[in-house]
Scaffold this motif. Structure first.
Motif, mmCIF file in Angstrom:
data_model
loop_
_atom_site.group_PDB
_atom_site.id
_atom_site.type_symbol
_atom_site.label_atom_id
_atom_site.label_comp_id
_atom_site.label_asym_id
_atom_site.label_seq_id
_atom_site.Cartn_x
_atom_site.Cartn_y
_atom_site.Cartn_z
ATOM 1 N N ILE A 36 0.869 -1.178 0.000
ATOM 2 C CA ILE A 36 0.000 0.000 0.000
ATOM 3 C C ILE A 36 0.904 1.226 0.000
ATOM 4 C CG2 ILE A 36 -1.741 1.324 1.270
ATOM 5 C CD1 ILE A 36 -2.591 -1.337 2.594
ATOM 6 N N PHE A 37 0.629 2.166 -0.893
ATOM 7 C CA PHE A 37 1.361 3.434 -0.903
ATOM 8 C C PHE A 37 0.371 4.571 -0.734
ATOM 9 C CE2 PHE A 37 2.768 7.263 -3.164
ATOM 10 C CZ PHE A 37 3.898 7.562 -2.415
ATOM 11 N N ALA A 38 0.610 5.421 0.242
ATOM 12 C CA ALA A 38 -0.253 6.573 0.500
ATOM 13 C C ALA A 38 0.555 7.850 0.434
ATOM 14 C CB ALA A 38 -0.912 6.444 1.870
ATOM 15 N N SER A 39 0.032 8.829 -0.260
ATOM 16 C CA SER A 39 0.638 10.160 -0.325
ATOM 17 C C SER A 39 -0.273 11.128 0.414
ATOM 18 C CB SER A 39 0.801 10.596 -1.786
ATOM 19 O OG SER A 39 1.304 11.921 -1.872
ATOM 20 N N ILE A 40 0.277 11.820 1.408
ATOM 21 C CA ILE A 40 -0.528 12.671 2.284
ATOM 22 C C ILE A 40 0.005 14.105 2.259
ATOM 23 C CG2 ILE A 40 -1.324 13.063 4.641
ATOM 24 C CD1 ILE A 40 -0.883 10.064 5.177
ATOM 25 N N GLY A 41 -0.833 15.036 1.827
ATOM 26 C CA GLY A 41 -0.505 16.448 1.956
ATOM 27 C C GLY A 41 0.657 16.926 1.118
ATOM 28 N N THR A 42 0.800 16.397 -0.085
ATOM 29 C CA THR A 42 1.888 16.841 -0.957
ATOM 30 C C THR A 42 1.334 17.267 -2.316
ATOM 31 O OG1 THR A 42 4.015 16.214 -1.969
ATOM 32 C CG2 THR A 42 2.395 14.463 -1.649
ATOM 33 N N SER A 43 1.961 18.264 -2.902
ATOM 34 C CA SER A 43 1.449 18.876 -4.132
ATOM 35 C C SER A 43 1.719 18.051 -5.376
ATOM 36 C CB SER A 43 2.076 20.263 -4.320
ATOM 37 O OG SER A 43 3.469 20.149 -4.569
ATOM 38 N N GLY A 44 2.689 17.147 -5.300
ATOM 39 C CA GLY A 44 3.053 16.374 -6.480
ATOM 40 C C GLY A 44 3.847 17.162 -7.500
ATOM 41 N N PHE A 68 6.907 8.816 -6.855
ATOM 42 C CA PHE A 68 6.818 7.674 -5.943
ATOM 43 C C PHE A 68 5.565 6.826 -6.188
ATOM 44 C CE2 PHE A 68 9.542 9.658 -2.288
ATOM 45 C CZ PHE A 68 10.656 9.619 -3.115
ATOM 46 N N ALA A 69 4.437 7.463 -6.479
ATOM 47 C CA ALA A 69 3.207 6.700 -6.693
ATOM 48 C C ALA A 69 3.356 5.761 -7.887
ATOM 49 C CB ALA A 69 2.024 7.638 -6.895
ATOM 50 N N GLN A 70 3.931 6.260 -8.970
ATOM 51 C CA GLN A 70 4.128 5.421 -10.147
ATOM 52 C C GLN A 70 5.086 4.273 -9.842
ATOM 53 O OE1 GLN A 70 4.977 9.094 -12.585
ATOM 54 N NE2 GLN A 70 4.030 7.848 -14.181
ATOM 55 N N GLN A 71 6.131 4.565 -9.089
ATOM 56 C CA GLN A 71 7.097 3.522 -8.741
ATOM 57 C C GLN A 71 6.435 2.425 -7.915
ATOM 58 O OE1 GLN A 71 10.287 3.395 -9.674
ATOM 59 N NE2 GLN A 71 11.054 1.711 -8.385
ATOM 60 N N ALA A 72 5.646 2.830 -6.910
ATOM 61 C CA ALA A 72 4.982 1.849 -6.063
ATOM 62 C C ALA A 72 3.943 1.052 -6.849
ATOM 63 C CB ALA A 72 4.338 2.547 -4.871
ATOM 64 N N ALA A 73 3.183 1.737 -7.701
ATOM 65 C CA ALA A 73 2.168 1.052 -8.494
ATOM 66 C C ALA A 73 2.792 0.037 -9.443
ATOM 67 C CB ALA A 73 1.343 2.068 -9.272
ATOM 68 N N ALA A 74 3.937 0.388 -10.018
ATOM 69 C CA ALA A 74 4.631 -0.528 -10.922
ATOM 70 C C ALA A 74 5.078 -1.789 -10.200
ATOM 71 C CB ALA A 74 5.825 0.175 -11.563
ATOM 72 N N GLY A 79 3.304 -3.122 -7.859
ATOM 73 C CA GLY A 79 2.109 -3.840 -7.469
ATOM 74 C C GLY A 79 1.361 -3.284 -6.281
ATOM 75 N N ALA A 80 1.754 -2.116 -5.778
ATOM 76 C CA ALA A 80 1.094 -1.549 -4.608
ATOM 77 C C ALA A 80 -0.244 -0.921 -4.960
ATOM 78 C CB ALA A 80 1.992 -0.500 -3.956
ATOM 79 N N ALA A 81 -1.188 -0.995 -4.030
ATOM 80 C CA ALA A 81 -2.401 -0.187 -4.109
ATOM 81 C C ALA A 81 -2.035 1.231 -3.705
ATOM 82 C CB ALA A 81 -3.468 -0.743 -3.174
ATOM 83 N N THR A 82 -2.537 2.236 -4.414
ATOM 84 C CA THR A 82 -2.125 3.620 -4.171
ATOM 85 C C THR A 82 -3.322 4.487 -3.798
ATOM 86 O OG1 THR A 82 -2.313 4.139 -6.535
ATOM 87 C CG2 THR A 82 -0.136 3.451 -5.722
ATOM 88 N N ILE A 83 -3.085 5.401 -2.864
ATOM 89 C CA ILE A 83 -4.134 6.305 -2.423
ATOM 90 C C ILE A 83 -3.546 7.676 -2.135
ATOM 91 C CG2 ILE A 83 -3.916 5.495 -0.034
ATOM 92 C CD1 ILE A 83 -6.947 6.123 0.294
ATOM 93 N N GLU A 84 -4.253 8.708 -2.552
ATOM 94 C CA GLU A 84 -3.869 10.087 -2.259
ATOM 95 C C GLU A 84 -4.817 10.651 -1.212
ATOM 96 O OE1 GLU A 84 -2.367 13.512 -4.868
ATOM 97 O OE2 GLU A 84 -4.543 13.639 -5.112
#
Length: 234
Positions: free
Chosen positions: A168-176, A184-190, A192-197
């Motif tokens: 699981i990858f979560a991004s909290i309070g960041t503008s991207g 990081f989200a793309q890296q984690a998703a690649a 196999g992680a589930a991703t949530i903002e």
């Protein structure tokens, strides 16, 4: 199988503690030319100005307290049966004061100092003097232990490894808007992680997340943590 949660936090998680985000109009960053206070060249030109800037930031941080979002993440670390890795772009110490152990500070720490000559590091005093000697080598080249513009973020090998292992990858309070964290989200998703903002509003990289929740961090982060802990981690 116990799941590994990897979390990235940005300035938005500390905003409700009174610490302005990077782009706040009229905030501390808005009062200074960043080339003068957040680059090695700026330090060389006017070390007193740089230290005044970071002394003000340090005082602001010391006057702030962890909020419900920081505390919720420490609860997640304590109660989740798998691993929880927290990567933060923030230089404040609110995660630590909120109870989280071993947060990875990729942009350094406001409460730490380092020497530009010998690379020695130590706990920063509340007020740093521009002509204070390094306790390791004696050179008068002390600076905040902060990653400045054009410098390499810290701990990147450990960060990429954690992202590759994330369930699981979560991004909290960041503008991207700032790399490498924006990838990081793309890296984690690649991997196999589930991703949530989780953010006040959609970030520039919102399209890379499978799920999203928007609202104040002090509301959405504790709710998300509570839901995770109600699940069976395996």
């Amino acid at each position: 199988m116990e799941k590994h949660i990897v979390i990235l936090t940005g300035a938005g998680i500390s905003a409700e503690s009174g610490l302005g985000t990077f782009r706040d109009v009229g905030g501390l960053w808005d009062q200074y030319d960043l080339e003068e206070v957040a680059t090695p060249d700026g330090l060389a030109r006017n070390p007193a100005l740089v230290h005044d800037f970071y002394n003000a930031r340090r005082a602001n941080c010391l006057g702030a307290a962890p909020n419900a979002a920081h505390v919720a993440l420490s609860r997640l670390q304590a109660e989740w049966s798998g691993n929880v890795t927290l990567i933060t772009q923030n230089v404040d110490d609110l995660h630590e004061r909120g109870g989280f152990d071993d947060a990875i500070h990729m942009h350094g720490q406001l409460m730490r100092a380092k020497c530009a000559s010998c690379d020695g590091r130590w706990d920063a005093p509340k007020v740093m003097q521009h002509d204070a000697p390094c306790p390791h080598c004696g050179a008068k080249t002390t600076r905040p232990d902060i990653v400045w513009f054009g410098e390499m973020p810290y701990h990147m090998d450990a960060i990429w490894a954690a992202l590759d292992e994330a369930d699981i990858f979560a991004s909290i309070g960041t503008s991207g808007q700032v790399y490498p964290a924006a990838a990081f989200a793309q890296q984690a998703a690649a991997a196999g992680a589930a991703t949530i903002e989780l953010n006040l509003e959609p970030s520039d990289t919102a399209r890379h997340f499978q799920q999203a929740r928007y609202g104040p961090a002090t509301e959405i982060v504790p709710n998300w943590v509570a839901e995770l802990l109600e699940q069976t981690p395996g």
